[in-house]
Structure formats: C-alpha cells, structure tokens
Design a protein around this motif. Structure first.
Motif, PDB file in Angstrom:
ATOM      1  N   ARG A  30       0.848  -1.197   0.000  1.00  0.00           N
ATOM      2  CA  ARG A  30       0.000   0.000   0.000  1.00  0.00           C
ATOM      3  C   ARG A  30       0.883   1.247   0.000  1.00  0.00           C
ATOM      4  NH1 ARG A  30      -0.325   0.834   5.625  1.00  0.00           N
ATOM      5  NH2 ARG A  30       0.661  -0.989   6.466  1.00  0.00           N
ATOM      6  N   ALA A  31       0.344   2.315  -0.522  1.00  0.00           N
ATOM      7  CA  ALA A  31       1.108   3.556  -0.648  1.00  0.00           C
ATOM      8  C   ALA A  31       1.335   4.230   0.704  1.00  0.00           C
ATOM      9  CB  ALA A  31       0.402   4.517  -1.596  1.00  0.00           C
ATOM     10  N   LYS A  32       0.345   4.163   1.584  1.00  0.00           N
ATOM     11  CA  LYS A  32       0.461   4.815   2.889  1.00  0.00           C
ATOM     12  C   LYS A  32       1.523   4.081   3.720  1.00  0.00           C
ATOM     13  CE  LYS A  32      -2.056   6.109   6.983  1.00  0.00           C
ATOM     14  NZ  LYS A  32      -3.271   5.946   7.760  1.00  0.00           N
ATOM     15  N   GLY A  33       2.510   4.795   4.157  1.00  0.00           N
ATOM     16  CA  GLY A  33       3.574   4.226   4.974  1.00  0.00           C
ATOM     17  C   GLY A  33       4.569   3.374   4.201  1.00  0.00           C
ATOM     18  N   PHE A  34       4.617   3.519   2.870  1.00  0.00           N
ATOM     19  CA  PHE A  34       5.488   2.687   2.043  1.00  0.00           C
ATOM     20  C   PHE A  34       6.950   2.809   2.454  1.00  0.00           C
ATOM     21  CE2 PHE A  34       8.222   2.146  -1.689  1.00  0.00           C
ATOM     22  CZ  PHE A  34       7.897   0.838  -2.036  1.00  0.00           C
ATOM     23  N   SER A  36       8.309   3.822   5.282  1.00  0.00           N
ATOM     24  CA  SER A  36       8.617   3.334   6.630  1.00  0.00           C
ATOM     25  C   SER A  36       8.632   1.811   6.682  1.00  0.00           C
ATOM     26  CB  SER A  36       7.607   3.885   7.633  1.00  0.00           C
ATOM     27  OG  SER A  36       6.313   3.387   7.357  1.00  0.00           O
ATOM     28  N   GLU A  37       8.105   1.148   5.658  1.00  0.00           N
ATOM     29  CA  GLU A  37       8.082  -0.322   5.599  1.00  0.00           C
ATOM     30  C   GLU A  37       9.276  -0.902   4.831  1.00  0.00           C
ATOM     31  OE1 GLU A  37       5.085  -2.538   6.071  1.00  0.00           O
ATOM     32  OE2 GLU A  37       4.036  -1.033   7.234  1.00  0.00           O
TER      33      GLU A  37
END
Length: 95
Positions: A30-34, A36-37
């Motif tokens: 997913r784009a959100k938090g990419f 930081s992952e």
C-alpha cells in the motif's frame, strides 16, 4: 591483476503481497507508509576474485527494520546496535 578488492554497499527492500492475505497481516502493498516499511542496511566487505569464483566476506549493519520496535519515533528503530551487526561469507560467480 589484483585479486583482492573491497566493497561498500547500501541495501534496501521488502517483500509485499499484491493481494490481501488474512494469514499475513500487514504484508499487503500500500502507498500509505510505504517508505517506513522498507528495510535498510549498509556495510563493507572484501572480495577475493579467483576468476571463476568470488569469495565474499561482508560485515553488514541493519539501519531500519520495519518489524522491529514500531513505537520508536526515529528511523533507526532497533533496541540495541549490536543486534544489527551481521557477518556474511559467500562464494559465487563473478558478475
């Protein structure tokens, strides 16, 4: 020909699923938090080239592990520095 060489490296990446899988929570891309992952590591090593094989000895240091200590506010999120150091010995083909 010099057979002994050095290397400095930076490695980043992660493994993500394209579809949601209930058996692997949090693995869906997913784009959100990419960013930081993404796991990040760096290191240095020696290469001994014997023309048809390369013997590699690396000392690597993990800088960011997405699965470790998510409550830490910084990007370097591991509890102890010494837990992030690894020594790797490999034999492979030159490329």
């Amino acid at each position: 020909m010099n057979r002994l060489n050095g290397a400095v490296f930076l490695d980043a990446g992660n493994i993500c699923l394209l579809r949601n899988d209930p058996l692997r929570p949090g693995a869906h891309l997913r784009a959100k938090g990419f960013f930081s992952e993404i796991a990040l590591g760096t290191g240095a090593g020696l290469r001994y080239d014997i023309s048809y094989l390369v013997i590699r000895a690396d000392l690597g240091i993990g800088l960011h592990t997405p699965y470790s200590n998510p409550d830490n506010g910084g990007y370097f999120n591991t509890p102890r520095f010494k837990d992030n150091i690894g020594f790797y010995l490999a034999i492979g083909y030159p490329f």
